[in-house]
Design a protein around this motif. Structure first.
Motif, mmCIF file in Angstrom:
data_model
loop_
_atom_site.group_PDB
_atom_site.id
_atom_site.type_symbol
_atom_site.label_atom_id
_atom_site.label_comp_id
_atom_site.label_asym_id
_atom_site.label_seq_id
_atom_site.Cartn_x
_atom_site.Cartn_y
_atom_site.Cartn_z
ATOM 1 N N GLU A 1 -13.262 8.947 6.018
ATOM 2 C CA GLU A 1 -12.502 7.760 6.369
ATOM 3 C C GLU A 1 -11.100 7.846 5.769
ATOM 4 O OE1 GLU A 1 -14.552 4.196 5.355
ATOM 5 O OE2 GLU A 1 -16.141 4.512 6.846
ATOM 6 N N TYR A 2 -10.251 6.955 6.199
ATOM 7 C CA TYR A 2 -8.869 6.909 5.744
ATOM 8 C C TYR A 2 -8.810 6.676 4.241
ATOM 9 C CZ TYR A 2 -4.302 4.713 4.942
ATOM 10 O OH TYR A 2 -3.068 4.362 4.460
ATOM 11 N N GLN A 3 -7.983 7.455 3.567
ATOM 12 C CA GLN A 3 -7.811 7.354 2.114
ATOM 13 C C GLN A 3 -6.391 6.895 1.807
ATOM 14 O OE1 GLN A 3 -9.023 11.048 0.257
ATOM 15 N NE2 GLN A 3 -10.775 11.263 1.647
ATOM 16 N N PRO A 4 -6.197 5.616 1.467
ATOM 17 C CA PRO A 4 -4.848 5.041 1.289
ATOM 18 C C PRO A 4 -4.006 5.794 0.266
ATOM 19 C CG PRO A 4 -6.505 3.308 1.325
ATOM 20 C CD PRO A 4 -7.244 4.596 1.263
ATOM 21 N N GLU A 5 -4.630 6.274 -0.805
ATOM 22 C CA GLU A 5 -3.855 6.923 -1.849
ATOM 23 C C GLU A 5 -3.218 8.226 -1.408
ATOM 24 O OE1 GLU A 5 -8.098 8.255 -2.066
ATOM 25 O OE2 GLU A 5 -7.035 6.328 -1.921
ATOM 26 N N LYS B 1 3.388 10.322 11.583
ATOM 27 C CA LYS B 1 2.553 10.370 10.376
ATOM 28 C C LYS B 1 1.139 9.874 10.655
ATOM 29 C CE LYS B 1 4.109 9.950 6.242
ATOM 30 N NZ LYS B 1 3.454 11.114 5.587
ATOM 31 N N ILE B 2 1.019 8.823 11.476
ATOM 32 C CA ILE B 2 -0.316 8.320 11.817
ATOM 33 C C ILE B 2 -1.107 9.397 12.553
ATOM 34 C CG2 ILE B 2 -1.558 6.652 13.238
ATOM 35 C CD1 ILE B 2 0.601 4.613 12.600
ATOM 36 N N THR C 1 0.862 -1.172 0.000
ATOM 37 C CA THR C 1 0.000 0.000 0.000
ATOM 38 C C THR C 1 0.902 1.226 0.000
ATOM 39 O OG1 THR C 1 -0.082 0.237 2.413
ATOM 40 C CG2 THR C 1 -1.698 -1.260 1.407
ATOM 41 N N PRO C 2 0.381 2.416 -0.335
ATOM 42 C CA PRO C 2 1.234 3.610 -0.326
ATOM 43 C C PRO C 2 1.925 3.844 1.015
ATOM 44 C CG PRO C 2 -0.820 4.074 -1.464
ATOM 45 C CD PRO C 2 -0.964 2.704 -0.867
ATOM 46 N N LEU C 3 1.189 3.655 2.119
ATOM 47 C CA LEU C 3 1.788 3.872 3.428
ATOM 48 C C LEU C 3 2.857 2.825 3.723
ATOM 49 C CD1 LEU C 3 1.822 5.500 6.054
ATOM 50 C CD2 LEU C 3 0.078 3.945 6.947
#
Length: 347
Positions: free
Chosen positions: A337-341, A323-324, A297-299
């Motif tokens: 909500e959290y956006q992975p990109e 970062k979190i 994933t990006p993260l």
């Protein structure tokens, strides 16, 4: 507002109030009993009231807001520079009165009863876990004196107890008095563990009713425990101008010690809420453990690049916790909500 500014120094039985008017003239600086505080403010027009942030401050803030006053809470260390020579209740109240009127002062949001209840569960859970750790360590220490050991970890305590109370204990010749002590420790550890599980169930139930907590739980490294703690502690995320400011409030940014144009950054400041900071570091550790699982994933890619540069593992953990925290601020302020990109981008 009437132009009155009031500093209130809170205690268990007596409260010191320092009142000034719009011309900065002192009207009164007096001590009130606990039973007299609300009656005193009922007779005043709507005013600006400052108090140092503590557990009881949120209760009194809610009571004074209900009377029509504007109440602002401040971290005690931000008030300390305004304390003049000496220290007593009157001087403290005067310092609070001056600090609350400063345009650059940072304030603490007033928590609701619901949020304070959730935080009380968290603090109780932490206390019980510390007590359980003390019991386990004491049990291990006592049995080590007899040469009986087991691998570390709360999940291995049962193995240690079985060695004493089972057939192996008979073979080792464990005295009856030792068996009795082991049973006592086992009973206490079981009781505390059951209480911790009950508290965690209450947190899960509250998590389902909190929209902010559910959104936070979509972030990697943040489960229901961390999500409920964040949602209950940060009542007003908009009070922070940026994600970096929020991370700095948690003490996850480097300590600056710069002078003469030379930039020097040291260890993290460890300011702010210790419990939240600890939970975020633990959450970051869980993310790093999953980075090597092959899932991309990006993260995870961002973390993997940090690891590949040879950074110390502990440094990577703290950087990821920072970062979190920034991502959590973006989720709370944006109500999304959290956006992975977008996770690997600077917040």
């Amino acid at each position: 507002m009437s132009g009155l500014t009031i500093g209130v120094d809170i205690a268990k039985r007596f409260f010191q109030v320092h009142v000034i008017d719009g011309n900065d003239q002192v009207l009164t600086n007096r001590k009130l009993r606990r039973s007299e505080l609300l009656a005193f403010f009922e007779d005043l027009p709507p005013s600006l009231i400052g108090m140092e942030s503590c557990g009881a401050a949120h209760h009194w803030a809610r009571e004074l807001i209900a009377l029509g006053h504007e109440v602002k809470l401040m971290t005690p260390k931000y008030v300390k520079p305004y304390v003049k020579r000496g220290k007593n209740d009157a001087v403290d109240a005067e310092a609070i009165c001056e600090a609350v009127s400063r345009p650059t002062m940072r304030f603490v949001a007033v928590k609701s009863v619901d949020h304070q209840s959730v935080l009380m569960i968290h603090r109780t859970r932490s206390l019980l876990i510390r007590q359980r750790t003390m019991l386990v360590n004491a049990l291990r220490g006592h049995l080590a004196e007899l040469g009986i050991v087991a691998p570390v970890g709360i999940e291995r305590v049962g193995e240690l107890v079985d060695r004493v109370l089972g057939h192996e204990g008979d073979e080792l010749g464990v005295p009856p008095l030792v068996r009795s002590i082991v049973k006592t420790y086992t009973r206490q550890i079981t009781i505390v563990t059951d209480e911790v599980k009950q508290l965690e169930k209450q947190l899960r139930d509250w998590h389902r009713t909190s929209e902010a907590s559910r959104r936070l739980a979509t972030i990697p490294g943040i489960g229901q425990i961390i999500a409920t703690a964040l949602a209950a502690t940060v009542a007003n995320p908009e009070a922070f101008p940026s994600g970096r400011s929020f991370a700095a409030w948690l003490g996850l940014t480097p300590r600056s010690n710069s002078s003469g144009g030379r930039e020097r950054n040291g260890r993290i400041t460890k300011a702010g809420d210790r419990t939240l900071r600890t939970l975020l570091v633990l959450g970051a550790t869980s993310v790093i453990r999953r980075v090597t699982s092959g899932r991309e994933t990006p993260l995870y890619g961002w973390v993997k690049r940090l690891i590949e540069t040879g950074k110390p593992p502990r440094l990577v953990t703290v950087v990821l916790a920072n970062k979190i925290a920034r991502i959590a601020w973006a989720v709370m302020t944006g109500k999304v909500e959290y956006q992975p990109e977008r996770a690997a981008l600077a917040v």
